[in-house]
Every structure is written in structure tokens, then in C-alpha cells.
Write a protein that holds these residues in place. Structure first.
Motif, PDB file in Angstrom:
ATOM      1  N   TYR A 112       0.835  -1.198   0.000  1.00 48.00           N
ATOM      2  CA  TYR A 112       0.000   0.000   0.000  1.00 48.00           C
ATOM      3  C   TYR A 112       0.873   1.252   0.000  1.00 48.00           C
ATOM      4  O   TYR A 112       1.988   1.252   0.508  1.00 48.00           O
ATOM      5  CB  TYR A 112      -0.893   0.041   1.230  1.00 48.00           C
ATOM      6  CG  TYR A 112      -2.068  -0.918   1.218  1.00 48.00           C
ATOM      7  CD1 TYR A 112      -2.122  -1.995   0.356  1.00 48.00           C
ATOM      8  CD2 TYR A 112      -3.119  -0.737   2.087  1.00 48.00           C
ATOM      9  CE1 TYR A 112      -3.196  -2.869   0.356  1.00 48.00           C
ATOM     10  CE2 TYR A 112      -4.203  -1.607   2.103  1.00 48.00           C
ATOM     11  CZ  TYR A 112      -4.233  -2.666   1.227  1.00 48.00           C
ATOM     12  OH  TYR A 112      -5.299  -3.517   1.230  1.00 48.00           O
ATOM     13  N   SER A 113       0.341   2.330  -0.548  1.00 42.92           N
ATOM     14  CA  SER A 113       1.039   3.612  -0.510  1.00 42.92           C
ATOM     15  C   SER A 113       0.949   4.181   0.906  1.00 42.92           C
ATOM     16  O   SER A 113       0.111   3.745   1.714  1.00 42.92           O
ATOM     17  CB  SER A 113       0.403   4.596  -1.502  1.00 42.92           C
ATOM     18  OG  SER A 113      -0.888   4.965  -1.042  1.00 42.92           O
ATOM     19  N   ASP A 114       1.786   5.159   1.199  1.00 42.97           N
ATOM     20  CA  ASP A 114       1.740   5.805   2.511  1.00 42.97           C
ATOM     21  C   ASP A 114       0.364   6.433   2.756  1.00 42.97           C
ATOM     22  O   ASP A 114      -0.139   6.407   3.874  1.00 42.97           O
ATOM     23  CB  ASP A 114       2.831   6.872   2.627  1.00 42.97           C
ATOM     24  CG  ASP A 114       4.221   6.265   2.722  1.00 42.97           C
ATOM     25  OD1 ASP A 114       4.334   5.071   3.098  1.00 42.97           O
ATOM     26  OD2 ASP A 114       5.193   6.974   2.428  1.00 42.97           O
ATOM     27  N   ARG A 115      -0.232   6.977   1.714  1.00 45.39           N
ATOM     28  CA  ARG A 115      -1.561   7.584   1.849  1.00 45.39           C
ATOM     29  C   ARG A 115      -2.616   6.534   2.206  1.00 45.39           C
ATOM     30  O   ARG A 115      -3.463   6.759   3.065  1.00 45.39           O
ATOM     31  CB  ARG A 115      -1.933   8.304   0.559  1.00 45.39           C
ATOM     32  CG  ARG A 115      -3.265   8.982   0.650  1.00 45.39           C
ATOM     33  CD  ARG A 115      -3.597   9.721  -0.600  1.00 45.39           C
ATOM     34  NE  ARG A 115      -4.899  10.370  -0.444  1.00 45.39           N
ATOM     35  CZ  ARG A 115      -5.417  11.168  -1.298  1.00 45.39           C
ATOM     36  NH1 ARG A 115      -4.762  11.465  -2.401  1.00 45.39           N
ATOM     37  NH2 ARG A 115      -6.597  11.701  -1.082  1.00 45.39           N
ATOM     38  N   GLU A 116      -2.567   5.397   1.538  1.00 44.28           N
ATOM     39  CA  GLU A 116      -3.528   4.328   1.832  1.00 44.28           C
ATOM     40  C   GLU A 116      -3.357   3.822   3.265  1.00 44.28           C
ATOM     41  O   GLU A 116      -4.342   3.578   3.964  1.00 44.28           O
ATOM     42  CB  GLU A 116      -3.373   3.173   0.848  1.00 44.28           C
ATOM     43  CG  GLU A 116      -3.810   3.518  -0.562  1.00 44.28           C
ATOM     44  CD  GLU A 116      -3.399   2.479  -1.581  1.00 44.28           C
ATOM     45  OE1 GLU A 116      -4.221   2.196  -2.467  1.00 44.28           O
ATOM     46  OE2 GLU A 116      -2.260   1.963  -1.508  1.00 44.28           O
ATOM     47  N   SER A 142       0.965   3.439  10.215  1.00 45.68           N
ATOM     48  CA  SER A 142       2.177   4.000   9.624  1.00 45.68           C
ATOM     49  C   SER A 142       2.992   2.857   9.020  1.00 45.68           C
ATOM     50  O   SER A 142       2.844   1.700   9.407  1.00 45.68           O
ATOM     51  CB  SER A 142       3.020   4.720  10.685  1.00 45.68           C
ATOM     52  OG  SER A 142       3.500   3.793  11.632  1.00 45.68           O
ATOM     53  N   ARG A 143       3.822   3.181   8.062  1.00 50.51           N
ATOM     54  CA  ARG A 143       4.631   2.142   7.411  1.00 50.51           C
ATOM     55  C   ARG A 143       5.490   1.392   8.431  1.00 50.51           C
ATOM     56  O   ARG A 143       5.594   0.173   8.385  1.00 50.51           O
ATOM     57  CB  ARG A 143       5.507   2.766   6.318  1.00 50.51           C
ATOM     58  CG  ARG A 143       6.247   1.711   5.522  1.00 50.51           C
ATOM     59  CD  ARG A 143       6.689   2.200   4.170  1.00 50.51           C
ATOM     60  NE  ARG A 143       5.630   2.694   3.322  1.00 50.51           N
ATOM     61  CZ  ARG A 143       4.791   1.914   2.612  1.00 50.51           C
ATOM     62  NH1 ARG A 143       4.888   0.616   2.685  1.00 50.51           N
ATOM     63  NH2 ARG A 143       3.866   2.457   1.857  1.00 50.51           N
ATOM     64  N   ALA A 146      -2.179   5.552   5.778  1.00 45.53           N
ATOM     65  CA  ALA A 146      -2.662   6.614   6.668  1.00 45.53           C
ATOM     66  C   ALA A 146      -4.184   6.579   6.779  1.00 45.53           C
ATOM     67  O   ALA A 146      -4.733   6.799   7.862  1.00 45.53           O
ATOM     68  CB  ALA A 146      -2.189   7.981   6.166  1.00 45.53           C
ATOM     69  N   GLU A 147      -4.861   6.287   5.673  1.00 38.77           N
ATOM     70  CA  GLU A 147      -6.318   6.183   5.706  1.00 38.77           C
ATOM     71  C   GLU A 147      -6.779   5.048   6.611  1.00 38.77           C
ATOM     72  O   GLU A 147      -7.869   5.100   7.167  1.00 38.77           O
ATOM     73  CB  GLU A 147      -6.866   5.990   4.295  1.00 38.77           C
ATOM     74  CG  GLU A 147      -6.757   7.232   3.437  1.00 38.77           C
ATOM     75  CD  GLU A 147      -7.202   7.009   2.003  1.00 38.77           C
ATOM     76  OE1 GLU A 147      -7.632   5.886   1.657  1.00 38.77           O
ATOM     77  OE2 GLU A 147      -7.110   7.963   1.216  1.00 38.77           O
TER      78      GLU A 147
END
Length: 57
Positions: A30-34, A41-42, A36-37
């Protein structure tokens, strides 16, 4: 959406090592934005999979 639901099931039920690794691999894609949603956190992916994510208090 089914894939996301399956991931949540893996996060909240007793899981084998293979299931745990599958969930970690999925979240790492997943992207960092996904992330965060989802409130993750990574750096906290492994903990979120193993222990659940922290509630917003």
C-alpha cells in the motif's frame, strides 16, 4: 473491496505465521496515503498485523 475486507479479517482473527506474513506483505504494498487512511504507519505495519492498530485516544 473484497481484498480489503479479507485483509481486515486477517488482522482481527487468530492467524498462522503464513497468514501474518500475507497480511504484512499486503500492507507493505500500500502507498503511505492508503496506510494513513487505515490509521497505520509504514513502520507500524508488523505491529498492526500482530497486535492490532492503536485506537485514537
Amino acid at each position: 473491496m473484497t481484498k480489503l475486507f479479507s485483509l481486515f479479517v486477517l488482522l482481527f482473527v487468530k492467524k498462522s505465521d503464513a497468514d501474518t506474513q500475507q497480511a504484512i506483505n499486503e500492507l507493505e504494498s500500500y502507498s503511505d496515503r492508503e496506510l494513513a487512511e487505515l490509521g497505520i504507519s509504514r513502520i507500524g505495519i508488523r505491529d498492526a498485523v500482530q497486535f492490532g492498530r492503536q485506537s485514537a485516544a
